[in-house]
Motif scaffolding. Structure first.
Motif, PDB file in Angstrom:
ATOM      1  N   THR A  40      16.142  62.797  59.713  1.00 14.23           N
ATOM      2  CA  THR A  40      16.401  64.245  59.600  1.00 14.23           C
ATOM      3  C   THR A  40      17.776  64.498  58.998  1.00 14.23           C
ATOM      4  OG1 THR A  40      15.004  64.651  61.528  1.00 14.23           O
ATOM      5  CG2 THR A  40      16.521  66.392  60.879  1.00 14.23           C
ATOM      6  N   SER A  67      15.289  74.990  54.570  1.00 12.06           N
ATOM      7  CA  SER A  67      14.373  74.408  55.548  1.00 12.06           C
ATOM      8  C   SER A  67      13.217  73.695  54.866  1.00 12.06           C
ATOM      9  CB  SER A  67      13.842  75.499  56.484  1.00 12.06           C
ATOM     10  OG  SER A  67      12.894  74.969  57.396  1.00 12.06           O
ATOM     11  N   GLU A  68      12.662  74.341  53.825  1.00 11.09           N
ATOM     12  CA  GLU A  68      11.555  73.711  53.089  1.00 11.09           C
ATOM     13  C   GLU A  68      12.024  72.427  52.400  1.00 11.09           C
ATOM     14  OE1 GLU A  68      10.162  76.689  50.458  1.00 11.09           O
ATOM     15  OE2 GLU A  68       9.189  77.902  52.024  1.00 11.09           O
ATOM     16  N   GLN A 106      12.363  69.693  54.991  1.00 11.35           N
ATOM     17  CA  GLN A 106      11.054  69.197  55.403  1.00 11.35           C
ATOM     18  C   GLN A 106      10.462  68.281  54.324  1.00 11.35           C
ATOM     19  OE1 GLN A 106       8.679  72.623  56.351  1.00 11.35           O
ATOM     20  NE2 GLN A 106       9.861  73.161  58.198  1.00 11.35           N
TER      21      GLN A 106
END
Length: 332
Positions: free
Chosen positions: A253, A300-301, A304
């Motif tokens: 992450t 965020s996209e 991910q």
């Protein structure tokens, strides 16, 4: 030549008569004895006898032109002829001209009158011929070249200017040659650099080709539904294993977030705005999030996507590693 101050009149007369008998001309006798033409004529009449007297009487019947021609033949000068015959200078010069024509010196006469009797330069030419041992042909060549001197001087100036122009042109060409030599050296260095780059790219292509072959081999393992299901099952197991591994998941992450920020420069500006915003508070946080909602969703996209790619990459690496171990065991 006698000394007029040491000779008596009788001795001088004898000396004049002796020179007359030996055929000397009046000018030669005048120069040697220092006497005038009238004196020579008187001495000649005095000692010539009756025949000479008759000749003297007949001389009065001869025209002055004929007498002048006779005197010129004897070598008299025009001034002496004019004095002896009491003639005007113009008449004497005309008679002298006829005399030269009669003896075949018409060209000399024309030249003499053309230069107005100024023989000095020609005498200087003769003196130069004698001093330098030159002949007439050489003097004529020198005169011809002398006439060409202005043209030759002009040609010399033209050629001198041409030489200076060519020297300047040669200097410019030399400078250009040095410049081109420096450029060639630069291009050689650039060429060596690009050769090294090409070599590195070629090596990179070999590595990629090797990876492509590995991928092709990997793809060939999906030759049937059973193989696909097996790979799918293994992928799911590997993915679940990675997700359950909190430490690995946290590492993925964080790595994905940093990669998303690195790839998209606007995310760096977003973090800068966050760090430079007003002191932290709930209201300030809400205001900042509302003003950056769109960019936060994009971040965020992107995070991910990076997480999915890294998990997939880890999964495929683990699967290939297991397959390699399995193939090695089978070969043994």
């Amino acid at each position: 030549m006698i000394n007029p101050f040491e000779q008596t009149p009788a001795e001088k007369e004898e000396y004049v008569l002796d020179m007359l008998e030996r055929g000397y001309s009046y000018p030669q006798i005048m120069k040697a004895c220092h006497v005038s033409p009238n004196t020579i004529s008187s001495i000649k009449k005095k000692f010539s006898g009756p025949s000479d007297c008759d000749a003297s009487k007949n001389a009065g019947q001869i025209s002055k032109e004929t007498q002048a021609l006779k005197l010129f033949k004897e070598g008299w000068k025009p001034v002496d002829v004019a004095i002896e015959l009491d003639l005007q200078p113009d008449s004497v010069f005309q008679i002298q001209k006829k005399f030269y024509q009669l003896i075949g010196l018409d060209e000399f006469n024309q030249a003499y009158h053309q230069i107005n009797g100024n023989l000095g330069p020609f005498l200087q030419i003769i003196d130069s011929m004698n001093r330098f041992g030159m002949n007439v042909e050489q003097i004529l060549d020198a005169a011809k070249y002398g006439n060409a001197l202005p043209h030759l001087q002009n040609q010399y100036l033209i050629l001198s200017n041409r030489i200076r122009h060519l020297e300047s042109y040669g200097y410019n060409l030399h400078s250009q040659l040095n410049l081109m030599a420096n450029q060639i050296d630069d291009h050689k260095r650039s060429l060596e650099y690009y050769i090294n780059e090409c070599e590195q790219k070629r090596n990179g292509l070999l590595v990629l080709d090797y990876e492509v072959k590995n991928m092709q081999n990997f793809i060939q393992n999906f030759d049937n539904q059973e193989g696909y299901q097996r790979i799918k099952k293994e992928s799911m197991e590997q993915t679940k294993s990675i997700i359950k591994n909190n430490h690995l998941l946290l590492s993925v992450t964080i790595s994905s977030t940093l990669e998303a920020i690195r790839r998209y420069p606007y995310n760096q500006q977003l973090l800068y705005d966050l760090s430079a915003s007003l002191p932290y508070s709930t209201s300030n946080q809400q205001i900042w999030m509302q003003s950056h909602t769109t960019h936060l969703l994009q971040l965020s996209e992107q995070v991910q996507t990076e997480i999915a790619e890294q998990i997939t990459s880890l999964t495929m690496s683990n699967i290939r590693a297991r397959n390699d171990v399995s193939e090695t065991s089978q070969m043994k």
